[in-house]
Design a protein around this motif. Structure first.
Motif, short mmCIF file in Angstrom:
data_model
loop_
_atom_site.label_atom_id
_atom_site.label_comp_id
_atom_site.label_asym_id
_atom_site.label_seq_id
_atom_site.Cartn_x
_atom_site.Cartn_y
_atom_site.Cartn_z
N UNK A 1 -3.57 -7.24 -6.91
CA UNK A 1 -3.47 -6.12 -5.96
C UNK A 1 -4.20 -4.89 -6.53
N UNK B 1 0.83 -1.21 0.00
CA UNK B 1 0.00 0.00 0.00
C UNK B 1 0.87 1.26 0.00
N UNK C 1 -8.86 1.54 -11.34
CA UNK C 1 -9.74 2.66 -11.73
C UNK C 1 -8.95 3.97 -11.83
N UNK C 2 -7.86 4.04 -11.10
CA UNK C 2 -7.04 5.26 -11.09
C UNK C 2 -5.98 5.18 -12.19
N UNK D 1 -6.62 -4.90 -8.73
CA UNK D 1 -8.06 -5.16 -8.84
C UNK D 1 -8.73 -5.03 -7.47
N UNK D 2 -8.17 -5.67 -6.45
CA UNK D 2 -8.81 -5.65 -5.13
C UNK D 2 -8.80 -4.25 -4.53
N UNK D 3 -7.69 -3.53 -4.65
CA UNK D 3 -7.64 -2.19 -4.07
C UNK D 3 -8.46 -1.20 -4.90
N UNK D 4 -8.82 -1.59 -6.14
CA UNK D 4 -9.58 -0.70 -7.01
C UNK D 4 -8.68 0.29 -7.75
N UNK D 5 -7.34 0.13 -7.60
CA UNK D 5 -6.42 1.09 -8.24
C UNK D 5 -6.42 1.01 -9.76
N UNK E 1 -0.50 6.86 -6.53
CA UNK E 1 -1.59 7.82 -6.42
C UNK E 1 -1.06 9.26 -6.46
N UNK F 1 1.47 1.83 -3.57
CA UNK F 1 0.27 2.32 -4.25
C UNK F 1 0.06 3.81 -3.96
N UNK F 2 0.44 4.21 -2.76
CA UNK F 2 0.27 5.62 -2.41
C UNK F 2 1.17 6.50 -3.29
#
Lengths: 112, 392
Positions: free
Chosen positions: A87, A55, A95-96, A89-93, A62, A58-59
């Motif tokens: 990772x 994470x 979409x970003x 797909x589950x975190x929804x990233x 972002x 991922x930050x």
């Protein structure tokens, strides 16, 4: 974590290798920020050799996506391994950061 | 006597019932005599504000809601303006979810219900004081240059202070949660909220980032989640509300993954929504297991306006639902091999867990055995719900 970048026209392609987690997320961030230029229209992150991203990693993605948005540029991902894809797909990233099968697909998406 | 036992706190109790003062002094006499608590009383919000203005040493407020002249909810708004470091606990009628929700949204740290259970109140007071202390230290650390280790200690205190220590249980269900904090990273938390009609809200979360900024972000996430959970029955709506609130002005790009579920103990029905968190596992009575079906969502605070799709299942008697964070599945042994989903799903292959606490402990034990002493790099957290009754 290893990061290599090449430029194709106004697009930047970044290869990320190894693992990105809490211990090296700061290095990941500064390496990306050093590589990206104001004139970049699109940034493609090739994650074919990325084994794991936490994470904290991922930050960083972002943060980069947000700052690229401010310069009207896009961030795309490609060639994700099965585990990294999960990772995202589950975190929804996903979409970003829109995720593409290959580097060619990602470059094509930037042209459209 | 340790240092923490020697600390003393001043508590303002606001209630219009004359019985409260003598009762509080009587039931808390041990803590008053030891010097840990001293009490000040007021009969309504107006009096309470007068006391707060004249007595700067007050650390926390315990307030009733319905009172003449100024009620507890108005008092809460005033306190937030007067001194944002003050912590308040609200006392309300059992089942008065609307007022409890308003109180949480106005910054109450927690609530207790009437008739007052003084043991429960004392536990709540201690948690609130611990949180207040951690919060004050976090704010001062944020403003000062502090050593990284000091900052991580403060963040870890903050994290500990928001975790529930008592869990609801009934004839046919039990809940248990625990966390094993990592030495220097971490941002896991969980919460259990008692809702209307005997339903139970269960949340597990993982905040990205570390140190004081992540701890402050965790604190807001927890309060907003609790406030939204109370009063909004649908998990998808709860996550949508919390997400929109967190996504405002989130320049730091911190985010939090949250799995939120609402369980009905009478029917075994579980509704849930997922904000980018690892999918929980259900261990069945016969030793088999399954993963809670995927529902669309995104980690909270990333993007406002996101919708969270709701899923639902019904737990059979003997089923155990384990919510966990990636500290479990991504725990690594000395060869950098991850514990992984497959190992997690087979923890109970030899037989279903017999209690929620036993299930939690078995997961921790399996992870510990697997890593065999390799350093722990992330918090490990599990929150377990078990439906009792006949074994499947």
């Amino acid at each position: 974590m290893e990061l290599k970048s090449t430029r194709e026209g106004t697009n930047l392609i970044v290869d990320v290798e190894g693992r990105v987690d809490g211990t090296n997320a700061m290095d990941f961030q500064s390496a990306l920020e050093d590589a990206i230029q104001q004139s970049d229209q699109g940034v493609i992150m090739d994650m074919g050799q990325l084994q794991y991203i936490s994470s904290a990693g991922l930050r960083v993605i972002l943060l980069v996506a947000k700052s690229l948005q401010k310069q009207n540029a896009k961030l795309l991902g490609c060639a994700l391994s099965e585990s990294v894809r999960e990772i995202f797909a589950i975190s929804g990233f996903d979409k970003i950061v829109p995720v593409h099968e290959s580097r060619a697909d990602a470059l094509k998406a930037l042209e459209d | 006597m340790t240092e923490s036992e020697a600390e003393s706190y001043r508590i303002l109790v606001v209630d219009d019932e004359p019985d409260v003062e003598p009762l509080m002094l009587q039931r808390m006499r041990r803590h008053i005599r030891s010097g840990r608590y001293s009490f000040v009383f007021a009969q309504n919000g107006v009096e309470a504000l007068e006391v707060l203005n004249s007595d700067p040493d007050i650390d926390m407020v315990v307030s009733d809601i319905n009172m003449p002249r100024m009620d507890g909810l108005t008092l809460l708004s005033q306190i937030a303006e007067l001194n944002p470091d003050l912590r308040a606990v609200i006392v309300s009628a059992y089942g008065d979810m609307k007022n409890i929700r308003t109180a949480m949204n106005r910054g109450a740290f927690d609530f207790v219900t009437k008739p007052l259970d003084f043991d429960d109140l004392q536990v709540t007071i201690e948690r609130t004081l611990e949180n207040m202390k951690a919060w004050k230290e976090a704010l001062s650390s944020r403003d000062k240059l502090v050593s990284l280790q000091r900052e991580l200690d403060v963040a870890s205190q903050m994290q500990q202070s928001i975790l529930p220590t008592q869990f609801p249980r009934g004839d046919d269900f039990e809940v248990f949660g625990s966390m094993e904090p990592a030495r220097n990273v971490g941002g896991d938390f969980f919460d259990v909220v008692l809702l209307d009609d005997g339903e139970i809200g269960l949340a597990i979360a993982d905040v990205s980032g570390k140190g004081v900024p992540a701890a402050l972000f965790m604190m807001s996430s927890r309060t907003l989640l609790k406030g939204s959970a109370i009063g909004l029955t649908e998990p998808g709506k709860v996550l949508r509300e919390v997400n929109n609130l967190l996504a405002e002005d989130n320049e730091s790009a911190m985010f939090v993954t949250v799995l939120y579920a609402v369980y009905n103990p009478a029917t075994g029905h579980l509704a849930y929504a997922n904000g980018g968190h690892n999918l929980p596992v259900i261990f069945h009575g016969d030793g088999s297991s399954s993963v809670l079906p995927y529902t669309d969502g995104l980690a909270l605070a990333v993007l406002s306006g996101v919708e969270f799709v709701e899923g639902e299942i019904t737990l059979a008697p003997g089923d155990t639902l384990v919510l966990y964070t990636d500290g479990v599945t991504e725990a690594m042994d000395s060869e950098n091999v991850e514990f992984g989903m497959d190992r997690l799903q087979t923890v109970f292959a030899g037989g279903a867990p017999q209690s929620a606490e036993a299930a939690n402990e078995a997961v921790f034990a399996a992870v510990r055995e697997f890593v065999a002493g390799a350093p722990q790099s992330d918090d490990i957290t599990c929150l377990t719900l078990r439906r009792g009754g006949a074994q499947g």
